[in-house]
Write an enzyme that holds these catalytic residues in place. Structure first.
Site, PDB file in Angstrom:
ATOM      1  N   LYS A  78     -28.044 -24.582  38.318  1.00  0.00           N
ATOM      2  CA  LYS A  78     -27.224 -24.903  39.489  1.00  0.00           C
ATOM      3  C   LYS A  78     -27.348 -26.388  39.813  1.00  0.00           C
ATOM      4  O   LYS A  78     -28.428 -26.973  39.728  1.00  0.00           O
ATOM      5  CB  LYS A  78     -27.685 -24.052  40.677  1.00  0.00           C
ATOM      6  CG  LYS A  78     -26.821 -24.195  41.929  1.00  0.00           C
ATOM      7  CD  LYS A  78     -27.287 -23.262  43.043  1.00  0.00           C
ATOM      8  CE  LYS A  78     -26.428 -23.400  44.297  1.00  0.00           C
ATOM      9  NZ  LYS A  78     -26.844 -22.489  45.376  1.00  0.00           N
ATOM     10  N   SER A 156     -23.251 -19.740  47.729  1.00  0.00           N
ATOM     11  CA  SER A 156     -22.896 -21.017  47.133  1.00  0.00           C
ATOM     12  C   SER A 156     -23.141 -21.066  45.617  1.00  0.00           C
ATOM     13  O   SER A 156     -22.647 -21.971  44.941  1.00  0.00           O
ATOM     14  CB  SER A 156     -23.713 -22.139  47.788  1.00  0.00           C
ATOM     15  OG  SER A 156     -25.098 -21.974  47.528  1.00  0.00           O
ATOM     16  N   SER A 180     -26.911 -16.810  49.272  1.00  0.00           N
ATOM     17  CA  SER A 180     -26.188 -17.537  48.214  1.00  0.00           C
ATOM     18  C   SER A 180     -26.571 -17.168  46.789  1.00  0.00           C
ATOM     19  O   SER A 180     -25.968 -17.670  45.848  1.00  0.00           O
ATOM     20  CB  SER A 180     -26.368 -19.050  48.395  1.00  0.00           C
ATOM     21  OG  SER A 180     -25.602 -19.505  49.469  1.00  0.00           O
TER      22      SER A 180
END
Length: 493
Positions: A78, A156, A180
């Site tokens: 990420k 997210s 998330s």
């Protein structure tokens, strides 16, 4: 053998050890899959040279018999994790061109264990979002489709979820501040675990809300989550919230035997207007766990209804403080100034250009609730509510409850633009089942458990006792086996 990129971590690890494949072959298969999946917009920085170099080194370790479980396994990272000499933008324009000269503790742990980095994954800007539509790179698309509509993969960690679901990587790192990891996992038919706050180091992870942020793995199975989580966890003196606690072999603890365990069903999670298919999934999940030998117990978490509003005071307050460091002076984007502009204008223009609308909204909310006349009315009151939420869970666990079963999300994946075009509060309601876990600092895991009437994945959430990730993973493994979820998205990209 099946296509190598479709393997999970456990299968690939075993194949590497048997000599059925090499890390180089696994990595090439994933790089090829990424090349053909530009339509998903999951990967935003590609690192094929680094990946092949790491794969070659992993193959040497495997041959020498010096191979930890993660050795040779290709991952997506990420974009919130700082990776040395590789762009790390947190999905934001304000970090344009930022090349960290250091490695986050978690990626350092993974690469030290021999894992391979395929590249950086798309995400909501500064991890603020539930649909991956606030990213400077543009939105990620869910590999699952209905009626040719583009769906959100959740946020997210949307890039992570989409990449794992589409077999672009074997697994990915995610972060979870209010859901998330778990919400995107539920939207994409994957597994995501948020460990206990303090189990994984936050050092080198771009901060959103420091008392809530926690990293975790996003994988294709519960077993894979156990393998990757063990490699990610460590005590880190560089993170003052990192706990000095031995990291167990989570995979070994994952027996799946839940006979005699007490699974709590909180009445407060039965929300008004909850879709019938979510109700049914929840009831089916409880029945599966009962059939596996667990005792299902109705419980009460009375302060649940205050969790979402309290979260949306605390998280923006901490974000406004954390994001004050982005000023265009030392790194990242700096606005072009007009003649006569001073340092104040530079700050104002840089932050206005560098931050997207959602980040600006949350910074403004956070600054407001921390301001002189409102600190007690909002921020301190939210902190007191947080203490009550934490105590609700402590009281339940003190009654002998081993884990708590809830839905992971209030719906399946929705269409891109569907929520952003209405009141932002509607988007925030996506976190209704997940934020309590962050507020209380507990471990939580999302497990795919079925399909809705449109054929989209739905997930269930299990919440565990603090520091008992092994026990939680074992319960999740029992749920995973009972649900028997094997559906995959049809390849259209």
């Amino acid at each position: 053998m099946t296509e190598l990129n479709t393997l999970g971590l456990a299968e690939a690890r075993d194949a590497l050890r048997k000599g059925d494949t090499t890390s180089k072959e696994l990595t090439q298969a994933c790089l090829s899959a990424i090349e053909g999946a530009g339509a998903l917009n999951a990967f935003v920085h590609h690192t094929p040279e680094i990946a092949m170099k790491q794969a070659d080194a992993a193959d040497i370790r495997i041959k020498a018999g010096d191979a930890p479980d993660m050795c040779g396994l290709p991952l997506g990272i990420k974009d919130l994790f700082c990776t040395k000499d590789v762009p790390s933008q947190a999905g934001s324009r304000i970090l344009e061109g930022f090349l960290p000269q250091y490695e986050s503790t978690i990626t350092s742990n993974l690469f030290g264990a021999g894992a391979v980095m395929l590249g950086k994954l798309n995400m909501d800007e500064f991890a603020m979002g539930s649909s991956n539509e606030t990213s400077v790179y543009g939105n990620v698309i869910n590999p699952w489709k209905v009626d040719d509509r583009d769906l959100t993969p959740g946020g997210s960690s949307g890039g992570s979820a989409s990449a794992v679901a589409a077999d672009l990587c074997l697994a990915a790192t995610g972060t979870d501040t209010g859901g998330s990891i778990r919400q995107p996992a539920a939207f994409t038919g994957t597994v995501g675990i948020k460990p206990t706050y303090g189990r994984c180091s936050r050092w080198g992870v771009v901060a959103f809300a420091s008392s809530l942020d926690q990293a975790g793995p996003m994988t294709k199975s519960v077993r894979d989550a156990a393998i990757m989580l063990e490699a990610m966890c460590s005590h880190d003196p560089k993170d003052s919230t990192s706990v000095d606690l031995a990291v167990p072999n989570f995979e070994a603890l994952m027996t799946g035997d839940i006979r005699g365990k007490k699974i709590g069903i909180p009445k407060e999670y039965r929300m008004e207007g909850m879709p019938a298919e979510i109700e049914k999934l929840w009831a089916d999940g409880a029945a599966m766990m009962k059939d596996a030998g667990a005792e299902i117990v109705d419980i009460s978490l009375p302060h649940t209804k205050y969790a979402l509003p309290a979260y949306y005071v605390i998280a923006p307050a901490e974000a406004s403080s954390n994001l004050a460091r982005y000023d265009g002076v030392r790194y990242g984007h700096r606005a072009t100034l007009a003649a006569g502009d001073g340092v104040t204008e530079m700050y104002e223009k840089t932050r206005a250009e560098g931050f997207g609308p959602e980040v600006q909204r949350r910074v403004m909310i956070g600054t407001y609730v921390l301001s002189a006349g409102f600190y007690d009315a909002y921020y301190n009151r939210a902190r007191r509510v947080r203490t009550l939420i934490k105590k609700d869970f402590e009281d339940v666990f003190a009654q002998g409850i081993d884990a708590i079963l809830t839905p992971a999300t209030p719906s399946s994946a929705f269409g891109l633009g569907e929520m952003t075009d209405v009141d932002p509060v509607q988007m925030y309601l996506n976190d209704v089942f997940t934020v309590t876990v962050n507020m209380a600092g507990l471990p939580g895991i999302a497990v795919p458990a079925g399909l809705d009437e449109k054929g989209l994945p739905l997930g269930l959430q299990l919440i565990g006792r603090p520091w008992e990730e092994g026990d939680l993973l074992s319960s999740a493994y029992a749920l995973e086996r009972a649900a028997g979820f094997v559906a995959k998205p049809s390849k259209w990209w």
